[in-house]
Design a protein around this motif. Sequence first.
Motif, mmCIF file in Angstrom:
data_model
loop_
_atom_site.group_PDB
_atom_site.id
_atom_site.type_symbol
_atom_site.label_atom_id
_atom_site.label_comp_id
_atom_site.label_asym_id
_atom_site.label_seq_id
_atom_site.Cartn_x
_atom_site.Cartn_y
_atom_site.Cartn_z
ATOM 1 N N VAL A 1 -5.196 13.486 17.322
ATOM 2 C CA VAL A 1 -3.934 13.624 16.211
ATOM 3 C C VAL A 1 -4.155 12.486 15.228
ATOM 4 C CG1 VAL A 1 -1.355 13.306 16.204
ATOM 5 C CG2 VAL A 1 -2.438 14.000 18.295
ATOM 6 N N GLU A 2 -4.081 13.033 13.855
ATOM 7 C CA GLU A 2 -4.055 12.264 12.617
ATOM 8 C C GLU A 2 -2.834 12.427 12.108
ATOM 9 O OE1 GLU A 2 -8.265 12.064 11.198
ATOM 10 O OE2 GLU A 2 -7.949 14.019 11.968
ATOM 11 N N ILE A 3 -2.207 11.399 11.791
ATOM 12 C CA ILE A 3 -0.880 11.389 11.049
ATOM 13 C C ILE A 3 -1.000 10.209 9.860
ATOM 14 C CG2 ILE A 3 1.569 10.870 10.873
ATOM 15 C CD1 ILE A 3 1.519 11.362 13.884
ATOM 16 N N ALA A 4 -0.701 10.928 8.631
ATOM 17 C CA ALA A 4 -0.582 10.223 7.554
ATOM 18 C C ALA A 4 0.959 9.790 7.245
ATOM 19 C CB ALA A 4 -1.288 10.832 6.185
ATOM 20 N N ILE A 5 1.473 8.815 7.005
ATOM 21 C CA ILE A 5 2.665 8.296 6.581
ATOM 22 C C ILE A 5 2.743 7.948 5.232
ATOM 23 C CG2 ILE A 5 4.596 6.693 7.327
ATOM 24 C CD1 ILE A 5 3.336 6.324 10.143
ATOM 25 N N ARG B 1 -8.702 17.780 13.815
ATOM 26 C CA ARG B 1 -9.273 17.862 12.449
ATOM 27 C C ARG B 1 -8.390 19.291 11.784
ATOM 28 N NH1 ARG B 1 -11.479 13.308 11.512
ATOM 29 N NH2 ARG B 1 -13.015 12.705 13.483
ATOM 30 N N SER B 2 -7.695 19.825 12.219
ATOM 31 C CA SER B 2 -7.137 21.084 11.400
ATOM 32 C C SER B 2 -5.703 20.607 10.961
ATOM 33 C CB SER B 2 -7.213 22.616 12.126
ATOM 34 O OG SER B 2 -6.495 22.449 13.250
ATOM 35 N N VAL B 3 -5.291 20.902 9.740
ATOM 36 C CA VAL B 3 -4.005 20.587 9.305
ATOM 37 C C VAL B 3 -3.003 21.487 9.945
ATOM 38 C CG1 VAL B 3 -2.694 20.525 7.090
ATOM 39 C CG2 VAL B 3 -5.180 20.168 6.898
ATOM 40 N N ALA B 4 -2.012 20.424 10.201
ATOM 41 C CA ALA B 4 -0.786 21.178 10.972
ATOM 42 C C ALA B 4 0.085 21.589 9.904
ATOM 43 C CB ALA B 4 -0.124 20.077 12.019
ATOM 44 N N ALA B 5 0.634 22.904 10.143
ATOM 45 C CA ALA B 5 1.366 23.466 9.090
ATOM 46 C C ALA B 5 2.732 22.463 9.128
ATOM 47 C CB ALA B 5 2.085 24.719 9.740
ATOM 48 N N ARG B 6 3.315 21.932 10.006
ATOM 49 C CA ARG B 6 4.553 20.855 10.023
ATOM 50 C C ARG B 6 4.068 20.002 11.045
ATOM 51 N NH1 ARG B 6 6.115 25.814 11.277
ATOM 52 N NH2 ARG B 6 5.475 25.474 13.248
ATOM 53 N N ARG C 1 7.662 10.048 0.598
ATOM 54 C CA ARG C 1 7.257 11.618 0.752
ATOM 55 C C ARG C 1 7.083 12.279 1.961
ATOM 56 N NH1 ARG C 1 2.069 12.152 -2.051
ATOM 57 N NH2 ARG C 1 1.646 10.085 -2.036
ATOM 58 N N ALA C 2 6.821 13.598 2.214
ATOM 59 C CA ALA C 2 6.654 14.312 3.523
ATOM 60 C C ALA C 2 5.345 13.817 3.970
ATOM 61 C CB ALA C 2 6.631 15.681 3.246
ATOM 62 N N ASN C 3 5.404 13.413 5.453
ATOM 63 C CA ASN C 3 4.238 12.854 6.013
ATOM 64 C C ASN C 3 3.341 14.230 6.372
ATOM 65 O OD1 ASN C 3 5.316 10.636 6.175
ATOM 66 N ND2 ASN C 3 5.874 10.583 8.127
ATOM 67 N N THR D 1 0.760 -1.269 -0.030
ATOM 68 C CA THR D 1 0.042 0.033 -0.110
ATOM 69 C C THR D 1 0.974 1.331 -0.085
ATOM 70 O OG1 THR D 1 -0.329 -0.086 2.464
ATOM 71 C CG2 THR D 1 -1.818 -1.030 1.333
ATOM 72 N N GLU D 2 0.365 2.348 -0.290
ATOM 73 C CA GLU D 2 1.002 3.637 -0.412
ATOM 74 C C GLU D 2 1.079 4.398 0.894
ATOM 75 O OE1 GLU D 2 1.290 5.591 -4.128
ATOM 76 O OE2 GLU D 2 1.911 3.279 -4.341
ATOM 77 N N GLN D 3 0.209 4.252 1.770
ATOM 78 C CA GLN D 3 0.311 5.321 2.694
ATOM 79 C C GLN D 3 -0.441 4.517 4.128
ATOM 80 O OE1 GLN D 3 -1.705 9.026 2.030
ATOM 81 N NE2 GLN D 3 -3.313 8.160 0.939
ATOM 82 N N ALA D 4 0.015 4.988 5.254
ATOM 83 C CA ALA D 4 -0.492 4.590 6.474
ATOM 84 C C ALA D 4 -1.236 5.500 7.152
ATOM 85 C CB ALA D 4 0.530 3.764 7.097
ATOM 86 N N PHE D 5 -1.989 5.455 7.911
ATOM 87 C CA PHE D 5 -2.821 6.368 8.859
ATOM 88 C C PHE D 5 -2.770 5.948 10.207
ATOM 89 C CE2 PHE D 5 -4.842 7.283 4.845
ATOM 90 C CZ PHE D 5 -4.705 8.641 4.658
ATOM 91 N N ILE D 6 -2.537 6.824 11.023
ATOM 92 C CA ILE D 6 -2.761 6.655 12.740
ATOM 93 C C ILE D 6 -3.640 7.812 12.972
ATOM 94 C CG2 ILE D 6 -1.319 6.432 14.720
ATOM 95 C CD1 ILE D 6 1.015 6.209 13.364
#
Lengths: 382, 197
Positions: A83-87, A99-104, A91-93, A65-70
């Motif tokens: 906290v949601e993280i797409a690995i 629910r709001s996108v973290a800048a970094r 590429r950059a995670n 698969t291409e990406q993992a979600f936690i």
Amino acid sequence: MWVSQLALTDFRSYPDVFVDLGPGVTTFVGRNGQGKTNLVEAIGYVATLGSHRVATDAPLVRFGTEQAFIRCTVESHDRQTLVEIAILAGRANQARINRSVAARVRDVLGILRIVVFAPEDLSLVKGDPADRRAFLDGLLVQRVPRLAGTRADLERILRQRNALLKSARAARRSDVEHLDSTLQIWNEQLATAGAELIAARQSLLSDLQGPAVANYAYVAQDEQAVLALTYQSSLTGALGEQVPVGSSSRDDWRQALLDAMAHVRRDELDRGVTLVGPHRDDVLLELGPVPAKGYASHGESWSIALALRLASFDVLRADGEDPVLILDDVFAELDSARRQRLAQRLQEATQVLITAAVDADIPDELLGSRFRVDAGKVSHDR
Amino acid sequence: MYEGVVQDLIDELGRLPGVGPKSAQRIAFHILAADPTDVLRLADALREVKEKVRFCSICGNVAEEPECRICRDPRRDHSVLCVVEEPKDVVAIEKTREFKGRYHVLGGAISPIEGIGPDDLRIRELMVRLADSGIVEVILATDPNLEGEATATYLARLIAPIGIAVSRLASGLPVGGDLEYADEVTLGRAFEGRRRV
């Protein structure tokens, strides 16, 4: 603080899994290779943006698969943070906080704090200096997330500086003086970033010292042998007595780093690598008068490793809230006396997550909520 | 794979910065479908830019004449010089309309990893300019990253003995932003560079 929910998609062996967790002790029991560790590894990733098992992200994404979600809900001071993280391997995670996108992605650091006990902890005593630096820096970044940026800068500065030193080695002798003026610039950058990290490590080490002694005496049931932690600076070879040992002043270290670089300039030009700085430092562990590495027995080494982890717990706890404790397959490594005493200390923690291959590995004190992990299925067990 | 010329076009487009294989394909088919005069205009623009545009002999900015528009402009203040990495930085600063002096484009920043040292930048030209014109202040406007800072420090060292005032662009909070969203490094820098009001 504690983790109340964990959901994984395409993480390691799990296509999809959801686990509800509570405060207190939770254990995951299952045969080897069923996916117990993957669960606590995901929680570790949320806290540190790294795995305690592998150095790169690629193995975390389920094969094919291409990406993992936690997705992980952290409860702290009666507040929930999702906290949601797409690995994304290669590429950059990406990360979202409530629910709001973290800048970094780095912004995630500091939301969840953990202390992980793992069989690999033995390398804190027996392993290379890099293992002990990783221990210190991992704890530092949890206390002061800003230092993650300092570490990243430092890595880049070292790459730039090493590239320059290598090119200087290749250059003709007449060009070397010219290179010196550029080297000076990188020396200063290294001194500034390096001093910040070293000073922070020093002050962390002095905070760890007391708890480490107390925990060693408790775990080993030995009041005689005193565990000592001493920062071993790579500057000692160049500066001898002039190293500001034990100082947590940035200015002291900055000056010392500049002096040391001036001192080893010729060697660095010959070898084309940076010879002084936080990347070559170590922590000396001593039991009474003898160094632990090479002298401590297997049992003593385990007591030291446990003492360091428990001291980390105490230090993080002193900042105001209990970190989540994760014990990944540790009990199988310990004798019954150490097991009992570790279990005793664990009971004070807000949340403890334990993985084990068989029920018998887990001390009776640590009853609590039990999950069976079998072929990627996680089921509650009463 | 497409027929010869189409694939050639896709490959060429794919070499441009920020254009991946999918975008290259989209642009290629857009060009195929577009009006021939539009496409020829693009082709002319590409050819002309390579034929006509050169770098200003004074500041290193892109120019159509031997000297660029800014260096030729008599109304610009000759006593202040702003040092930037790339021509696009000149455009960014020009948009502010705050700066009335002239520029010096270095053509990059010091980065040993990429093999870029001071000799590979237009630093010698900068020193020549400083030696014989009436410049009283140099503003270092390199990027606020490690390489940009290194370049700025290097230049500051070099210029200081000449007795010309050297300043560095301030780092700090974005205008119109919220304090709480600033990262620690930026906020820390903003504290360091605070001023009396």
